[in-house]
Design an enzyme around this catalytic site. Structure first.
Site, PDB file in Angstrom:
ATOM      1  N   LYS A  59     -33.654  -7.023  11.865  1.00 42.47           N
ATOM      2  CA  LYS A  59     -35.013  -6.489  11.719  1.00 42.47           C
ATOM      3  C   LYS A  59     -35.524  -6.764  10.307  1.00 42.47           C
ATOM      4  O   LYS A  59     -34.764  -6.692   9.333  1.00 42.47           O
ATOM      5  CB  LYS A  59     -34.981  -4.993  11.998  1.00 42.47           C
ATOM      6  CG  LYS A  59     -36.327  -4.291  12.022  1.00 42.47           C
ATOM      7  CD  LYS A  59     -36.117  -2.827  12.401  1.00 42.47           C
ATOM      8  CE  LYS A  59     -37.397  -2.014  12.425  1.00 42.47           C
ATOM      9  NZ  LYS A  59     -37.139  -0.606  12.809  1.00 42.47           N
ATOM     10  N   SER A  64     -39.981   0.929  16.359  1.00 44.31           N
ATOM     11  CA  SER A  64     -40.475  -0.135  15.510  1.00 44.31           C
ATOM     12  C   SER A  64     -39.601  -1.383  15.552  1.00 44.31           C
ATOM     13  O   SER A  64     -40.000  -2.431  15.059  1.00 44.31           O
ATOM     14  CB  SER A  64     -40.581   0.368  14.070  1.00 44.31           C
ATOM     15  OG  SER A  64     -39.293   0.695  13.549  1.00 44.31           O
ATOM     16  N   SER A  75     -36.726   4.378  17.103  1.00 45.44           N
ATOM     17  CA  SER A  75     -37.038   2.972  16.884  1.00 45.44           C
ATOM     18  C   SER A  75     -35.944   2.003  17.289  1.00 45.44           C
ATOM     19  O   SER A  75     -36.143   0.795  17.244  1.00 45.44           O
ATOM     20  CB  SER A  75     -37.411   2.743  15.415  1.00 45.44           C
ATOM     21  OG  SER A  75     -38.650   3.342  15.138  1.00 45.44           O
TER      22      SER A  75
END
Length: 550
Positions: free
Chosen positions: A131, A211, A235
Protein backbone atom coordinates in the site's frame (compact mmCIF):
# COMPACT_ATOMS: atom_id res chain seq x y z
CA UNK A 1 -16.92 8.23 10.47
CA UNK A 2 -14.81 5.15 9.84
CA UNK A 3 -11.20 5.59 8.89
CA UNK A 4 -11.80 3.44 5.85
CA UNK A 5 -14.79 5.08 4.17
CA UNK A 6 -14.75 7.85 1.60
CA UNK A 7 -16.81 9.01 -1.49
CA UNK A 8 -16.61 9.79 -5.43
CA UNK A 9 -17.93 10.90 -9.06
CA UNK A 10 -18.77 8.70 -12.07
CA UNK A 11 -15.68 6.70 -13.00
CA UNK A 12 -15.30 8.13 -16.46
CA UNK A 13 -15.61 11.64 -15.07
CA UNK A 14 -13.12 10.95 -12.30
CA UNK A 15 -10.48 9.66 -14.68
CA UNK A 16 -11.11 12.35 -17.23
CA UNK A 17 -10.60 15.02 -14.59
CA UNK A 18 -7.18 13.61 -13.69
CA UNK A 19 -4.53 14.38 -16.31
CA UNK A 20 -2.08 11.55 -16.93
CA UNK A 21 0.70 13.59 -15.34
CA UNK A 22 -1.08 13.35 -11.99
CA UNK A 23 -0.82 9.56 -11.90
CA UNK A 24 2.42 7.77 -11.22
CA UNK A 25 2.18 6.69 -14.88
CA UNK A 26 -0.26 7.31 -17.66
CA UNK A 27 -2.63 4.38 -18.32
CA UNK A 28 -1.33 2.05 -20.98
CA UNK A 29 2.29 3.17 -20.74
CA UNK A 30 5.34 1.37 -19.40
CA UNK A 31 6.32 2.60 -15.97
CA UNK A 32 9.71 4.11 -15.42
CA UNK A 33 12.51 1.64 -14.80
CA UNK A 34 10.52 -1.52 -15.58
CA UNK A 35 10.33 -3.34 -18.87
CA UNK A 36 6.84 -4.51 -19.76
CA UNK A 37 6.03 -6.78 -22.65
CA UNK A 38 3.42 -5.43 -25.07
CA UNK A 39 0.14 -7.35 -25.04
CA UNK A 40 -2.10 -7.94 -28.02
CA UNK A 41 -5.35 -5.99 -27.99
CA UNK A 42 -7.36 -9.13 -27.19
CA UNK A 43 -5.46 -9.65 -23.95
CA UNK A 44 -6.05 -6.09 -22.80
CA UNK A 45 -9.73 -6.28 -23.65
CA UNK A 46 -10.31 -9.76 -22.24
CA UNK A 47 -8.62 -10.32 -18.86
CA UNK A 48 -10.01 -13.87 -18.65
CA UNK A 49 -7.49 -14.99 -21.27
CA UNK A 50 -5.83 -17.82 -19.39
CA UNK A 51 -3.24 -15.98 -17.26
CA UNK A 52 -0.76 -18.68 -16.30
CA UNK A 53 -0.74 -17.78 -12.60
CA UNK A 54 -4.41 -16.93 -12.07
CA UNK A 55 -5.47 -17.99 -8.55
CA UNK A 56 -2.16 -19.82 -7.99
CA UNK A 57 -1.15 -19.75 -4.34
CA UNK A 58 2.21 -19.01 -2.78
CA UNK A 59 2.88 -22.65 -1.87
CA UNK A 60 2.38 -23.75 -5.47
CA UNK A 61 4.51 -20.90 -6.84
CA UNK A 62 7.26 -21.90 -4.43
CA UNK A 63 6.95 -25.56 -5.44
CA UNK A 64 7.27 -24.70 -9.14
CA UNK A 65 10.38 -22.62 -8.48
CA UNK A 66 11.78 -25.41 -6.33
CA UNK A 67 11.32 -27.91 -9.18
CA UNK A 68 13.02 -25.57 -11.63
CA UNK A 69 9.82 -25.06 -13.66
CA UNK A 70 9.67 -21.34 -12.87
CA UNK A 71 12.01 -18.52 -11.96
CA UNK A 72 11.30 -15.46 -9.90
CA UNK A 73 12.30 -13.33 -12.91
CA UNK A 74 9.69 -15.02 -15.11
CA UNK A 75 7.02 -14.75 -12.42
CA UNK A 76 7.78 -11.09 -11.76
CA UNK A 77 7.71 -10.32 -15.48
CA UNK A 78 4.37 -12.12 -15.82
CA UNK A 79 2.83 -9.96 -13.10
CA UNK A 80 4.30 -6.80 -14.65
CA UNK A 81 2.79 -7.77 -17.99
CA UNK A 82 -0.56 -8.42 -16.37
CA UNK A 83 -0.47 -5.04 -14.64
CA UNK A 84 0.08 -3.44 -18.05
CA UNK A 85 -2.79 -5.42 -19.56
CA UNK A 86 -5.33 -5.21 -16.74
CA UNK A 87 -4.45 -2.21 -14.61
CA UNK A 88 -3.15 0.28 -17.18
CA UNK A 89 -5.26 -0.99 -20.09
CA UNK A 90 -8.22 -3.34 -20.46
CA UNK A 91 -10.51 -2.78 -17.45
CA UNK A 92 -8.10 -0.06 -16.19
CA UNK A 93 -8.39 -0.92 -12.51
CA UNK A 94 -6.02 1.83 -11.31
CA UNK A 95 -4.97 -0.49 -8.48
CA UNK A 96 -1.20 -0.04 -8.83
CA UNK A 97 0.11 3.48 -8.34
CA UNK A 98 3.82 2.85 -8.92
CA UNK A 99 6.09 -0.04 -9.90
CA UNK A 100 9.42 -0.85 -8.31
CA UNK A 101 12.05 -0.11 -10.98
CA UNK A 102 14.35 -2.66 -9.30
CA UNK A 103 11.77 -5.48 -9.22
CA UNK A 104 13.39 -7.61 -11.90
CA UNK A 105 16.85 -7.09 -10.43
CA UNK A 106 15.54 -8.21 -7.05
CA UNK A 107 14.06 -11.29 -8.72
CA UNK A 108 17.35 -12.05 -10.49
CA UNK A 109 19.29 -11.85 -7.21
CA UNK A 110 16.85 -14.23 -5.54
CA UNK A 111 17.08 -16.63 -8.49
CA UNK A 112 20.86 -16.59 -8.11
CA UNK A 113 20.53 -17.39 -4.41
CA UNK A 114 18.23 -20.32 -5.17
CA UNK A 115 20.65 -21.62 -7.79
CA UNK A 116 23.44 -21.43 -5.19
CA UNK A 117 21.37 -23.53 -2.79
CA UNK A 118 20.00 -20.81 -0.52
CA UNK A 119 16.22 -20.52 -0.14
CA UNK A 120 15.13 -18.00 2.47
CA UNK A 121 11.69 -19.48 3.04
CA UNK A 122 8.20 -19.77 1.51
CA UNK A 123 8.26 -16.20 0.15
CA UNK A 124 11.59 -16.59 -1.68
CA UNK A 125 11.16 -14.98 -5.10
CA UNK A 126 7.43 -14.29 -4.68
CA UNK A 127 6.23 -10.82 -5.86
CA UNK A 128 4.07 -8.81 -3.45
CA UNK A 129 2.58 -5.31 -3.55
CA UNK A 130 2.57 -2.66 -0.81
CA UNK A 131 0.00 0.00 0.00
CA UNK A 132 1.26 3.48 -0.85
CA UNK A 133 1.56 4.62 2.75
CA UNK A 134 4.49 2.28 3.51
CA UNK A 135 8.12 3.36 3.06
CA UNK A 136 9.89 1.19 0.46
CA UNK A 137 12.96 2.29 -1.45
CA UNK A 138 13.40 3.41 -4.17
CA UNK A 139 9.72 4.29 -4.62
CA UNK A 140 7.77 7.30 -3.44
CA UNK A 141 5.57 7.09 -0.38
CA UNK A 142 2.74 9.53 -0.97
CA UNK A 143 -0.46 8.35 0.77
CA UNK A 144 -1.95 9.11 -2.64
CA UNK A 145 -1.35 12.85 -2.22
CA UNK A 146 0.30 15.07 -4.81
CA UNK A 147 1.96 16.86 -1.90
CA UNK A 148 4.12 13.76 -1.32
CA UNK A 149 4.44 12.54 -4.92
CA UNK A 150 8.17 13.38 -4.83
CA UNK A 151 8.71 11.98 -1.32
CA UNK A 152 11.29 9.17 -1.53
CA UNK A 153 12.07 7.78 1.93
CA UNK A 154 15.69 6.96 2.64
CA UNK A 155 15.03 3.55 4.20
CA UNK A 156 12.46 0.77 4.14
CA UNK A 157 9.73 0.48 6.72
CA UNK A 158 10.49 -2.25 9.26
CA UNK A 159 7.82 -4.51 7.76
CA UNK A 160 9.29 -4.08 4.26
CA UNK A 161 12.74 -4.98 5.56
CA UNK A 162 11.21 -8.12 7.08
CA UNK A 163 9.57 -9.06 3.78
CA UNK A 164 12.80 -8.56 1.86
CA UNK A 165 14.70 -10.64 4.41
CA UNK A 166 12.13 -13.38 3.81
CA UNK A 167 12.85 -13.27 0.07
CA UNK A 168 9.79 -11.40 -1.22
CA UNK A 169 10.13 -9.35 -4.40
CA UNK A 170 8.63 -5.90 -3.85
CA UNK A 171 6.67 -5.45 -7.06
CA UNK A 172 5.32 -1.96 -6.46
CA UNK A 173 2.87 0.24 -4.54
CA UNK A 174 -0.92 0.18 -4.62
CA UNK A 175 -3.38 3.04 -4.79
CA UNK A 176 -5.44 3.87 -1.72
CA UNK A 177 -8.12 6.16 -0.44
CA UNK A 178 -6.02 9.30 -0.07
CA UNK A 179 -4.44 9.69 3.38
CA UNK A 180 -5.91 6.28 4.26
CA UNK A 181 -9.41 7.79 4.18
CA UNK A 182 -8.75 10.32 6.91
CA UNK A 183 -9.10 13.63 5.09
CA UNK A 184 -12.88 13.97 4.74
CA UNK A 185 -16.03 12.15 5.81
CA UNK A 186 -17.33 12.68 2.26
CA UNK A 187 -14.49 11.02 0.39
CA UNK A 188 -14.72 8.21 -2.16
CA UNK A 189 -13.11 4.89 -1.29
CA UNK A 190 -10.23 4.16 -3.61
CA UNK A 191 -9.74 7.72 -4.88
CA UNK A 192 -6.50 9.64 -4.54
CA UNK A 193 -5.28 12.71 -6.37
CA UNK A 194 -2.09 10.90 -7.38
CA UNK A 195 -3.62 7.57 -8.37
CA UNK A 196 -7.16 8.33 -9.54
CA UNK A 197 -10.12 6.05 -8.81
CA UNK A 198 -9.47 2.37 -8.16
CA UNK A 199 -12.19 0.11 -9.57
CA UNK A 200 -13.62 -3.08 -8.16
CA UNK A 201 -12.64 -5.99 -10.49
CA UNK A 202 -15.96 -7.76 -9.87
CA UNK A 203 -17.99 -4.83 -11.24
CA UNK A 204 -16.06 -1.82 -12.47
CA UNK A 205 -18.71 0.68 -11.37
CA UNK A 206 -18.65 -0.62 -7.77
CA UNK A 207 -16.54 0.62 -4.88
CA UNK A 208 -13.34 -1.25 -3.94
CA UNK A 209 -13.87 0.01 -0.37
CA UNK A 210 -11.01 1.66 1.46
CA UNK A 211 -8.52 2.55 2.34
CA UNK A 212 -6.45 -0.45 1.17
CA UNK A 213 -8.52 -0.41 -2.01
CA UNK A 214 -5.66 -0.84 -4.45
CA UNK A 215 -4.22 -3.76 -2.50
CA UNK A 216 -7.61 -5.49 -2.53
CA UNK A 217 -8.36 -4.90 -6.20
CA UNK A 218 -4.84 -5.90 -7.27
CA UNK A 219 -4.77 -9.21 -5.42
CA UNK A 220 -8.32 -10.10 -6.50
CA UNK A 221 -7.28 -9.43 -10.11
CA UNK A 222 -4.12 -11.56 -9.80
CA UNK A 223 -1.74 -8.63 -10.29
CA UNK A 224 0.53 -10.07 -7.57
CA UNK A 225 0.68 -13.11 -5.33
CA UNK A 226 -0.47 -11.04 -2.33
CA UNK A 227 -0.33 -7.53 -0.91
CA UNK A 228 0.08 -5.56 2.30
CA UNK A 229 -2.67 -3.27 3.50
CA UNK A 230 -3.04 -1.14 6.62
CA UNK A 231 -6.00 -0.66 8.91
CA UNK A 232 -7.14 1.83 11.50
CA UNK A 233 -10.81 0.85 11.40
CA UNK A 234 -11.78 -1.49 8.56
CA UNK A 235 -9.20 -0.61 5.93
CA UNK A 236 -8.00 -4.22 5.57
CA UNK A 237 -11.25 -6.02 6.34
CA UNK A 238 -13.61 -3.98 4.15
CA UNK A 239 -11.59 -3.97 0.87
CA UNK A 240 -10.80 -7.66 1.39
CA UNK A 241 -14.48 -8.46 1.89
CA UNK A 242 -15.71 -6.69 -1.26
CA UNK A 243 -12.85 -8.20 -3.31
CA UNK A 244 -13.41 -11.81 -2.24
CA UNK A 245 -10.15 -11.96 -0.28
CA UNK A 246 -8.76 -13.07 3.04
CA UNK A 247 -7.57 -10.10 5.07
CA UNK A 248 -5.88 -10.29 8.46
CA UNK A 249 -5.99 -7.28 10.79
CA UNK A 250 -3.44 -8.26 13.47
CA UNK A 251 -3.35 -7.37 17.14
CA UNK A 252 -1.92 -3.86 17.45
CA UNK A 253 1.75 -4.45 18.30
CA UNK A 254 2.20 -7.71 16.40
CA UNK A 255 3.44 -5.88 13.28
CA UNK A 256 5.65 -2.79 13.42
CA UNK A 257 4.25 0.55 12.22
CA UNK A 258 7.60 2.35 11.84
CA UNK A 259 7.94 3.75 8.34
CA UNK A 260 4.17 3.72 7.77
CA UNK A 261 2.31 7.03 7.40
CA UNK A 262 0.14 7.07 10.54
CA UNK A 263 -3.40 7.84 11.59
CA UNK A 264 -3.53 6.44 15.11
CA UNK A 265 -0.87 4.68 17.15
CA UNK A 266 -3.69 3.19 19.25
CA UNK A 267 -5.31 1.42 16.29
CA UNK A 268 -2.99 1.36 13.25
CA UNK A 269 -1.54 -1.89 11.97
CA UNK A 270 -0.36 -3.39 8.70
CA UNK A 271 -1.63 -6.80 7.62
CA UNK A 272 -1.73 -9.28 4.73
CA UNK A 273 -4.37 -9.40 1.98
CA UNK A 274 -4.43 -12.59 -0.07
CA UNK A 275 -6.62 -14.99 -2.04
CA UNK A 276 -6.42 -17.71 0.61
CA UNK A 277 -5.93 -18.16 4.33
CA UNK A 278 -2.73 -20.11 3.61
CA UNK A 279 -1.22 -17.23 1.62
CA UNK A 280 -2.24 -14.67 4.26
CA UNK A 281 -0.70 -16.83 7.00
CA UNK A 282 2.55 -17.15 5.06
CA UNK A 283 2.75 -13.40 4.58
CA UNK A 284 1.92 -12.65 8.22
CA UNK A 285 4.69 -14.99 9.39
CA UNK A 286 7.20 -12.88 7.48
CA UNK A 287 5.85 -9.56 8.76
CA UNK A 288 5.87 -10.01 12.52
CA UNK A 289 8.76 -9.12 14.79
CA UNK A 290 9.87 -6.82 17.57
CA UNK A 291 10.98 -3.36 16.47
CA UNK A 292 12.66 -1.09 19.00
CA UNK A 293 11.42 1.96 17.10
CA UNK A 294 7.78 0.90 17.65
CA UNK A 295 7.28 0.31 21.40
CA UNK A 296 3.94 -1.41 20.83
CA UNK A 297 5.77 -4.44 19.41
CA UNK A 298 7.45 -5.08 22.76
CA UNK A 299 4.12 -6.47 23.98
CA UNK A 300 4.37 -9.27 21.43
CA UNK A 301 7.40 -10.78 23.17
CA UNK A 302 6.51 -14.29 24.27
CA UNK A 303 3.09 -14.04 22.61
CA UNK A 304 3.81 -13.95 18.89
CA UNK A 305 4.57 -17.05 16.88
CA UNK A 306 6.40 -16.93 13.61
CA UNK A 307 4.89 -19.78 11.57
CA UNK A 308 1.19 -19.12 11.23
CA UNK A 309 1.15 -21.44 8.23
CA UNK A 310 1.61 -24.31 10.69
CA UNK A 311 -1.81 -23.49 12.18
CA UNK A 312 -3.70 -24.44 9.01
CA UNK A 313 -6.08 -27.16 10.19
CA UNK A 314 -9.07 -28.41 8.20
CA UNK A 315 -10.61 -29.62 11.47
CA UNK A 316 -10.09 -26.29 13.20
CA UNK A 317 -13.83 -25.71 13.73
CA UNK A 318 -14.45 -29.06 15.44
CA UNK A 319 -15.29 -28.39 19.07
CA UNK A 320 -15.02 -24.62 18.61
CA UNK A 321 -17.49 -22.33 20.37
CA UNK A 322 -18.40 -19.42 18.10
CA UNK A 323 -20.42 -16.35 19.11
CA UNK A 324 -22.50 -14.62 16.45
CA UNK A 325 -23.56 -10.97 16.47
CA UNK A 326 -26.77 -11.76 14.58
CA UNK A 327 -28.96 -9.32 16.51
CA UNK A 328 -26.44 -6.52 16.13
CA UNK A 329 -26.30 -6.73 12.32
CA UNK A 330 -29.19 -6.27 9.90
CA UNK A 331 -27.52 -3.70 7.66
CA UNK A 332 -28.05 -5.81 4.50
CA UNK A 333 -30.36 -8.82 4.03
CA UNK A 334 -27.99 -10.58 1.62
CA UNK A 335 -25.16 -10.34 4.13
CA UNK A 336 -27.43 -11.67 6.88
CA UNK A 337 -28.53 -14.60 4.69
CA UNK A 338 -24.93 -15.41 3.77
CA UNK A 339 -24.01 -15.34 7.46
CA UNK A 340 -26.79 -17.81 8.28
CA UNK A 341 -25.49 -20.19 5.59
CA UNK A 342 -21.99 -19.76 7.02
CA UNK A 343 -23.22 -20.64 10.51
CA UNK A 344 -24.81 -23.81 9.14
CA UNK A 345 -21.50 -24.73 7.50
CA UNK A 346 -19.66 -24.21 10.78
CA UNK A 347 -22.16 -26.37 12.64
CA UNK A 348 -21.61 -29.11 10.07
CA UNK A 349 -17.87 -28.76 10.69
CA UNK A 350 -18.38 -29.41 14.39
CA UNK A 351 -18.66 -25.91 15.87
CA UNK A 352 -21.16 -24.80 18.49
CA UNK A 353 -22.88 -21.50 17.59
CA UNK A 354 -24.03 -19.14 20.34
CA UNK A 355 -25.94 -15.87 19.90
CA UNK A 356 -24.22 -12.99 21.70
CA UNK A 357 -24.53 -9.21 21.87
CA UNK A 358 -22.01 -6.47 22.58
CA UNK A 359 -23.54 -4.49 25.45
CA UNK A 360 -21.45 -1.44 24.55
CA UNK A 361 -21.90 -1.59 20.76
CA UNK A 362 -21.42 1.84 19.18
CA UNK A 363 -20.88 3.60 22.49
CA UNK A 364 -17.20 4.14 21.68
CA UNK A 365 -17.73 6.00 18.37
CA UNK A 366 -17.37 9.59 19.60
CA UNK A 367 -14.39 8.75 21.81
CA UNK A 368 -12.73 6.89 18.95
CA UNK A 369 -13.03 9.90 16.66
CA UNK A 370 -11.44 12.16 19.26
CA UNK A 371 -8.55 9.68 19.65
CA UNK A 372 -8.01 9.54 15.88
CA UNK A 373 -8.02 13.33 15.52
CA UNK A 374 -5.51 13.86 18.34
CA UNK A 375 -3.22 11.01 17.29
CA UNK A 376 -3.34 11.85 13.59
CA UNK A 377 -1.99 15.35 14.17
CA UNK A 378 0.72 14.10 16.54
CA UNK A 379 1.73 11.10 14.43
CA UNK A 380 1.65 12.78 11.02
CA UNK A 381 3.69 15.78 12.19
CA UNK A 382 6.28 13.35 13.52
CA UNK A 383 6.41 11.24 10.35
CA UNK A 384 6.63 14.21 7.98
CA UNK A 385 9.41 15.94 9.93
CA UNK A 386 11.47 12.77 10.48
CA UNK A 387 11.23 11.50 6.93
CA UNK A 388 12.22 14.71 5.18
CA UNK A 389 8.94 14.94 3.28
CA UNK A 390 8.26 17.94 0.98
CA UNK A 391 5.69 19.20 3.50
CA UNK A 392 6.77 18.95 7.13
CA UNK A 393 3.52 19.26 9.12
CA UNK A 394 -0.24 18.81 8.98
CA UNK A 395 -0.61 22.60 8.94
CA UNK A 396 1.63 22.82 5.84
CA UNK A 397 -0.33 20.02 4.21
CA UNK A 398 -3.62 21.81 4.80
CA UNK A 399 -2.19 24.93 3.18
CA UNK A 400 -0.84 22.89 0.22
CA UNK A 401 -4.31 21.44 -0.40
CA UNK A 402 -5.86 24.92 -0.28
CA UNK A 403 -3.39 26.21 -2.86
CA UNK A 404 -3.94 23.15 -5.06
CA UNK A 405 -7.64 22.65 -4.46
CA UNK A 406 -8.46 22.05 -8.14
CA UNK A 407 -6.38 18.87 -8.25
CA UNK A 408 -6.34 17.81 -4.60
CA UNK A 409 -9.93 18.59 -3.63
CA UNK A 410 -12.12 18.30 -6.76
CA UNK A 411 -14.78 16.23 -4.98
CA UNK A 412 -14.40 16.49 -1.22
CA UNK A 413 -12.66 18.78 1.24
CA UNK A 414 -10.32 18.29 4.22
CA UNK A 415 -12.52 18.87 7.25
CA UNK A 416 -10.93 16.00 9.18
CA UNK A 417 -7.49 17.55 8.61
CA UNK A 418 -8.79 20.85 9.93
CA UNK A 419 -10.45 19.25 12.96
CA UNK A 420 -7.24 17.37 13.77
CA UNK A 421 -5.12 20.51 13.42
CA UNK A 422 -7.37 22.25 15.97
CA UNK A 423 -6.62 19.57 18.60
CA UNK A 424 -4.02 20.05 21.30
CA UNK A 425 -1.30 17.73 22.56
CA UNK A 426 -1.48 14.15 23.81
CA UNK A 427 -1.11 15.25 27.44
CA UNK A 428 -4.55 16.90 27.41
CA UNK A 429 -7.11 15.18 29.62
CA UNK A 430 -9.67 15.28 26.80
CA UNK A 431 -7.42 12.96 24.78
CA UNK A 432 -6.43 10.74 27.70
CA UNK A 433 -10.05 10.26 28.73
CA UNK A 434 -11.19 9.56 25.15
CA UNK A 435 -8.49 6.94 24.62
CA UNK A 436 -9.33 5.17 27.85
CA UNK A 437 -13.06 5.25 27.12
CA UNK A 438 -12.77 3.97 23.55
CA UNK A 439 -10.49 1.05 24.41
CA UNK A 440 -12.55 0.12 27.51
CA UNK A 441 -15.94 0.17 25.76
CA UNK A 442 -14.76 -1.69 22.66
CA UNK A 443 -12.41 -4.08 24.45
CA UNK A 444 -12.54 -4.76 28.19
CA UNK A 445 -16.29 -4.12 28.48
CA UNK A 446 -17.12 -5.08 24.90
CA UNK A 447 -15.52 -7.67 22.64
CA UNK A 448 -13.09 -9.18 25.14
CA UNK A 449 -15.71 -9.31 27.89
CA UNK A 450 -18.14 -11.26 25.70
CA UNK A 451 -15.41 -13.63 24.51
CA UNK A 452 -14.41 -14.35 28.10
CA UNK A 453 -17.78 -14.61 29.84
CA UNK A 454 -19.27 -16.79 27.08
CA UNK A 455 -16.11 -18.96 26.76
CA UNK A 456 -15.84 -18.30 23.02
CA UNK A 457 -13.06 -19.08 20.58
CA UNK A 458 -14.19 -16.23 18.33
CA UNK A 459 -17.07 -13.91 17.50
CA UNK A 460 -18.31 -13.70 13.90
CA UNK A 461 -20.38 -11.21 11.92
CA UNK A 462 -20.80 -10.11 8.30
CA UNK A 463 -17.78 -7.97 7.45
CA UNK A 464 -19.77 -5.43 5.43
CA UNK A 465 -22.43 -5.16 2.71
CA UNK A 466 -21.80 -5.97 -0.96
CA UNK A 467 -19.90 -3.24 -2.81
CA UNK A 468 -21.93 -0.10 -3.50
CA UNK A 469 -21.88 2.05 -6.65
CA UNK A 470 -19.10 4.60 -6.86
CA UNK A 471 -20.67 8.03 -6.37
CA UNK A 472 -18.33 11.01 -6.04
CA UNK A 473 -21.21 13.44 -5.70
CA UNK A 474 -22.69 11.93 -2.54
CA UNK A 475 -19.81 9.79 -1.37
CA UNK A 476 -19.72 6.20 -0.14
CA UNK A 477 -23.05 4.45 0.41
CA UNK A 478 -21.70 2.51 3.35
CA UNK A 479 -24.42 0.49 5.07
CA UNK A 480 -22.66 -1.09 8.03
CA UNK A 481 -19.90 -3.32 9.34
CA UNK A 482 -19.17 -6.06 11.82
CA UNK A 483 -15.50 -5.41 12.59
CA UNK A 484 -15.47 -2.08 14.44
CA UNK A 485 -15.08 -3.45 17.97
CA UNK A 486 -11.87 -5.30 17.09
CA UNK A 487 -10.45 -2.24 15.36
CA UNK A 488 -10.99 0.05 18.36
CA UNK A 489 -10.00 -2.60 20.92
CA UNK A 490 -6.75 -3.28 19.03
CA UNK A 491 -7.55 -7.00 18.82
CA UNK A 492 -7.25 -9.24 15.74
CA UNK A 493 -9.81 -9.96 13.06
CA UNK A 494 -9.79 -12.06 9.89
CA UNK A 495 -12.24 -11.82 7.01
CA UNK A 496 -12.88 -14.77 4.67
CA UNK A 497 -15.20 -14.95 1.62
CA UNK A 498 -18.66 -16.31 2.55
CA UNK A 499 -20.59 -15.90 -0.70
CA UNK A 500 -21.73 -13.32 -3.21
CA UNK A 501 -24.80 -11.34 -4.17
CA UNK A 502 -25.31 -10.70 -7.90
CA UNK A 503 -21.62 -11.61 -8.27
CA UNK A 504 -20.46 -9.13 -5.61
CA UNK A 505 -18.38 -10.83 -2.88
CA UNK A 506 -19.26 -10.78 0.80
CA UNK A 507 -17.01 -11.72 3.71
CA UNK A 508 -17.44 -13.07 7.21
CA UNK A 509 -15.20 -11.63 9.93
CA UNK A 510 -13.75 -13.70 12.79
CA UNK A 511 -12.72 -11.65 15.87
CA UNK A 512 -10.77 -12.83 18.91
CA UNK A 513 -8.83 -11.70 21.95
CA UNK A 514 -5.44 -10.01 21.71
CA UNK A 515 -2.70 -12.29 20.31
CA UNK A 516 -5.22 -14.94 19.23
CA UNK A 517 -4.12 -14.94 15.57
CA UNK A 518 -3.11 -18.64 15.67
CA UNK A 519 -6.60 -19.73 16.75
CA UNK A 520 -8.36 -17.33 14.37
CA UNK A 521 -6.27 -18.68 11.48
CA UNK A 522 -7.30 -22.24 12.40
CA UNK A 523 -10.96 -21.27 12.40
CA UNK A 524 -10.74 -19.20 9.23
CA UNK A 525 -8.89 -21.93 7.34
CA UNK A 526 -11.37 -24.63 8.37
CA UNK A 527 -14.26 -22.36 7.30
CA UNK A 528 -12.57 -21.56 3.98
CA UNK A 529 -11.95 -25.22 3.21
CA UNK A 530 -15.52 -26.15 4.14
CA UNK A 531 -17.19 -23.44 2.04
CA UNK A 532 -14.70 -22.59 -0.76
CA UNK A 533 -16.69 -19.42 -1.42
CA UNK A 534 -14.09 -17.38 -3.31
CA UNK A 535 -14.78 -16.77 -6.98
CA UNK A 536 -12.34 -15.02 -9.32
CA UNK A 537 -13.49 -11.66 -10.76
CA UNK A 538 -14.82 -11.37 -14.30
CA UNK A 539 -14.15 -7.63 -14.74
CA UNK A 540 -17.77 -6.89 -15.62
CA UNK A 541 -18.77 -3.32 -16.43
CA UNK A 542 -21.59 -3.57 -13.91
CA UNK A 543 -23.12 -6.22 -11.65
CA UNK A 544 -25.41 -8.64 -13.55
CA UNK A 545 -28.59 -7.64 -11.72
CA UNK A 546 -30.83 -9.55 -14.12
CA UNK A 547 -29.33 -12.89 -13.11
CA UNK A 548 -30.12 -15.22 -10.23
CA UNK A 549 -28.66 -14.03 -6.93
CA UNK A 550 -25.60 -15.84 -5.60
Amino acid sequence: MRSLIVKTLPLATLLALLPACQRADAPGTARAGVTTTAKPAAAAAAPRDGFAFAEVGIDELQARMGRGELTSHALTQAYLDRIAAIDDAGPTLNAVIELNPAALKEADALDAERKAGRVRGPLHGVPVLLKDNIDATPMANSAGSLALASHHPRTDAFVVARLREAGAVILGKTNLSEWANFRSSRSSSGWSARGGQTRNPYALDRSPCGSSSGSGAAVAANLAAAAIGTETDGSIVCPSSVAGLVGIKPTVGLVSRSGIIPISHSQDTAGPMARSVADAATLLSAMVGRDDTDPATSESTGRAIFDYHARLNREGLRGARIGVLRKSMGFHPAADAALERSLDAMRQAGAEIVDVELPTAGQWNDAEMDVLLYEFKHGLDGYLSRSGAPVNSLAALIEYNRRNAKTEMPFFAQELFERAQAKGTLDEMAYIDARSKARRLAGAEGLEAVLSTSSLDAIVAPATAPAWLIDPVNGDHFLGEGYGAAAVAGTPSITVPMGDYFGLPMGIVFMGTAWSEPRLIELAYAFEQKTKARKAPQFLATAPLGTTKG
